[in-house]
Design a protein around this motif. Sequence first.
Motif, mmCIF file in Angstrom:
data_model
loop_
_atom_site.group_PDB
_atom_site.id
_atom_site.type_symbol
_atom_site.label_atom_id
_atom_site.label_comp_id
_atom_site.label_asym_id
_atom_site.label_seq_id
_atom_site.Cartn_x
_atom_site.Cartn_y
_atom_site.Cartn_z
ATOM 1 N N LEU A 1 0.834 -1.209 0.000
ATOM 2 C CA LEU A 1 0.000 0.000 0.000
ATOM 3 C C LEU A 1 0.870 1.261 0.000
ATOM 4 C CD1 LEU A 1 -2.870 -0.844 2.532
ATOM 5 C CD2 LEU A 1 -2.851 -1.029 0.023
ATOM 6 N N HIS A 2 0.584 2.119 -0.959
ATOM 7 C CA HIS A 2 1.213 3.436 -1.015
ATOM 8 C C HIS A 2 0.128 4.487 -0.961
ATOM 9 C CE1 HIS A 2 4.578 1.139 -2.636
ATOM 10 N NE2 HIS A 2 5.348 2.187 -2.385
ATOM 11 N N ASP B 1 2.615 -3.630 4.058
ATOM 12 C CA ASP B 1 2.005 -4.958 3.925
ATOM 13 C C ASP B 1 1.357 -5.315 5.247
ATOM 14 O OD1 ASP B 1 3.023 -5.343 1.342
ATOM 15 O OD2 ASP B 1 4.947 -6.018 2.168
ATOM 16 N N LEU B 2 0.201 -5.930 5.158
ATOM 17 C CA LEU B 2 -0.514 -6.237 6.399
ATOM 18 C C LEU B 2 -1.407 -7.435 6.164
ATOM 19 C CD1 LEU B 2 -1.362 -5.354 9.269
ATOM 20 C CD2 LEU B 2 -3.052 -3.891 8.196
ATOM 21 N N THR B 3 -1.268 -8.422 7.043
ATOM 22 C CA THR B 3 -2.104 -9.614 6.936
ATOM 23 C C THR B 3 -2.809 -9.819 8.257
ATOM 24 O OG1 THR B 3 -0.493 -10.573 5.437
ATOM 25 C CG2 THR B 3 -2.084 -12.065 6.411
ATOM 26 N N GLY C 1 0.745 7.751 10.057
ATOM 27 C CA GLY C 1 -0.043 7.120 9.001
ATOM 28 C C GLY C 1 -1.032 6.079 9.493
ATOM 29 N N LYS C 2 -1.273 6.023 10.792
ATOM 30 C CA LYS C 2 -2.165 4.996 11.355
ATOM 31 C C LYS C 2 -3.590 5.134 10.818
ATOM 32 C CE LYS C 2 -1.449 6.508 15.550
ATOM 33 N NZ LYS C 2 -0.589 7.676 15.307
ATOM 34 N N THR C 3 -4.109 6.355 10.913
ATOM 35 C CA THR C 3 -5.463 6.598 10.427
ATOM 36 C C THR C 3 -5.551 6.325 8.930
ATOM 37 O OG1 THR C 3 -5.914 8.236 12.118
ATOM 38 C CG2 THR C 3 -7.237 8.368 10.129
ATOM 39 N N THR C 4 -4.565 6.801 8.209
ATOM 40 C CA THR C 4 -4.566 6.607 6.762
ATOM 41 C C THR C 4 -4.573 5.123 6.414
ATOM 42 O OG1 THR C 4 -3.360 8.677 6.540
ATOM 43 C CG2 THR C 4 -3.362 7.205 4.628
ATOM 44 N N LEU C 5 -3.793 4.333 7.144
ATOM 45 C CA LEU C 5 -3.760 2.895 6.891
ATOM 46 C C LEU C 5 -5.146 2.276 7.112
ATOM 47 C CD1 LEU C 5 -2.435 0.213 6.296
ATOM 48 C CD2 LEU C 5 -1.594 0.123 8.648
ATOM 49 N N LEU C 6 -5.776 2.596 8.218
ATOM 50 C CA LEU C 6 -7.115 2.058 8.483
ATOM 51 C C LEU C 6 -8.085 2.443 7.377
ATOM 52 C CD1 LEU C 6 -8.380 2.345 12.177
ATOM 53 C CD2 LEU C 6 -7.373 0.409 10.988
ATOM 54 N N ARG C 7 -8.029 3.721 6.990
ATOM 55 C CA ARG C 7 -8.956 4.201 5.959
ATOM 56 C C ARG C 7 -8.684 3.536 4.614
ATOM 57 N NH1 ARG C 7 -11.407 9.300 6.970
ATOM 58 N NH2 ARG C 7 -11.041 9.872 4.801
ATOM 59 N N CYS C 8 -7.428 3.186 4.381
ATOM 60 C CA CYS C 8 -7.106 2.485 3.131
ATOM 61 C C CYS C 8 -7.636 1.049 3.168
ATOM 62 C CB CYS C 8 -5.599 2.482 2.893
ATOM 63 S SG CYS C 8 -4.983 4.068 2.297
#
Lengths: 215, 265
Positions: free
Chosen positions: B12-13, B26-28, B44-51
Amino acid sequence: MDFLALQTPALLQGLAVTLLLGLVSFVLGSGLGTLIALARISTFLPLRLAAIAYVSVFRGTPLLIQIMLVYFGLPQLGVRIPPIPAAILTFTLYSAAYLSENFRGGILAVDKGQWEAANSMGMTYQRILARIIFPQAIRTALPAIGNRFIALMKDTSLASVITVVELTRVAESAGSSSFRYIEAFVIAAIGYWLINTALSLGQAALERRMGRAYA
Amino acid sequence: MMDRLTIDAHGLHKRFGDLQVLKSVDLTIRSGEVVVIMGPSGSGKTTLLRCLNLLEQPDAGTVTVRGRTVDCSVRGSGRGQAGLVRDIRIRTAMVFQHYNLFPHMTVLQNVVEGPLSVRRLPRPYALEVGERLLERVGLIDKRDEYPAKLSGGQKQRVAIARALAMDPEVVLLDEPTSSLDPELRAEVLQVLKDLARRGMTMVIVTHEIAFAREVADRILFMDNGYILEEQAPQTFFSNPASTRVRSFLRLMSGTESQPEIEATG
Ligand SMILES: Nc1ncnc2c1ncn2[C@@H]1O[C@H](COP(=O)(O)OP(=O)(O)OP(=O)(O)O)[C@@H](O)[C@H]1O
Ligand SMILES: [Mg+2]
């Protein structure tokens, strides 16, 4: 008081036509205004530009000229519209321009977290608008929309210039046939005032109702 | 069962203007897992969740939820792509820091909106589900109140019930307690602990150290757009690999006065 007895049927009929013009144009104008508001906030530039142009033209020119263009001008191009439909058409187009701005303001005032919550659960755009955004937007825009409605009711008197026999035109002919102009126009004014007072009361009740959730 | 993949995010970018917020993440996540994400502000925590929910479209990478994959570099909003995105949103429920309840709807209406509008459940069944969930978060007696009448803790519990009503594969929670007064946090954390015990898959961004230690199966530490460290809670809190995590934890324990870090460290 024989004036009153003589003119009451005509005045009531005029009042009914005025109500018809105002209500129908408001409902249609609200529908069109909603579409224009959505176009105005769309991400598709041509749509946005079209909405901006529309609002600019209909807000920037006199309603009287718009009415006369539709009724007297269009026949020149072979399009003939009877007086009442011509009036309704013009009032609809005109009020849609103003209402779209009210709706747009209401929509933009809805917290963007509302879009996010609805989007995050996979609701469709139409569904989000109908269920989440519009109910909140209308509440915010209600005072402005009410003002628009009242202004429109008064503006319908311009339909008299294209021979629509609404309240103002009835008063005018009643006045000129009896030379009781003061009585005729005062009665007509009271008619408009009654309609608009009823609208104001309705608006206040609606505002209270929609505000319940937020009290 | 535990090994079934729920979410598989790859490469994810995400960029906002010149700012690269996610840099090949990468996240599994396996079914039933509780993953806690920690990290400094702006990492980038919020951004990751939103992605993961595709509320934010990553610039590149893939998100797979239960076998359905969205390739985020495909830009067009073609019919197929839009359907996939919606599908993934339906399966990943979000709980927001500021609740984002629908203010014009009662508590119960909030909870059943998704089941009715999106899942298209028959009304009586949706109401039944909604009431059961409100019972679970302890708010059945508030079912006909409007959100404006609730405390922050109650609002967040309604938001959790609303998320669960989507019957999601995973619930993504972004700092669910950080806008609450300390005395209201416990009631929300208790609901989350209960969910964890029942095997709900969750990804939680939080700064609640004691809570993370108790419920997390794994802790991810984000820094500057990367997942810098990924550990079991014991290791993470007592013996983190990087000095970056160490100084973060020292800072956190300073502001939150969490003595237990020192105790186990
Ligand atoms: N929509 C956006 N537009 C521009 N920049 C954004 C946007 N969303 C986030 N950012 C930026 O991206 C970076 C990461 O933001 P993000 O919210 O993901 O961080 P975070 O780890 O959740 O931080 P916090 O702990 O403060 O919530 C921040 O620098 C933020 O300013
Ligand atoms: Mg954040």
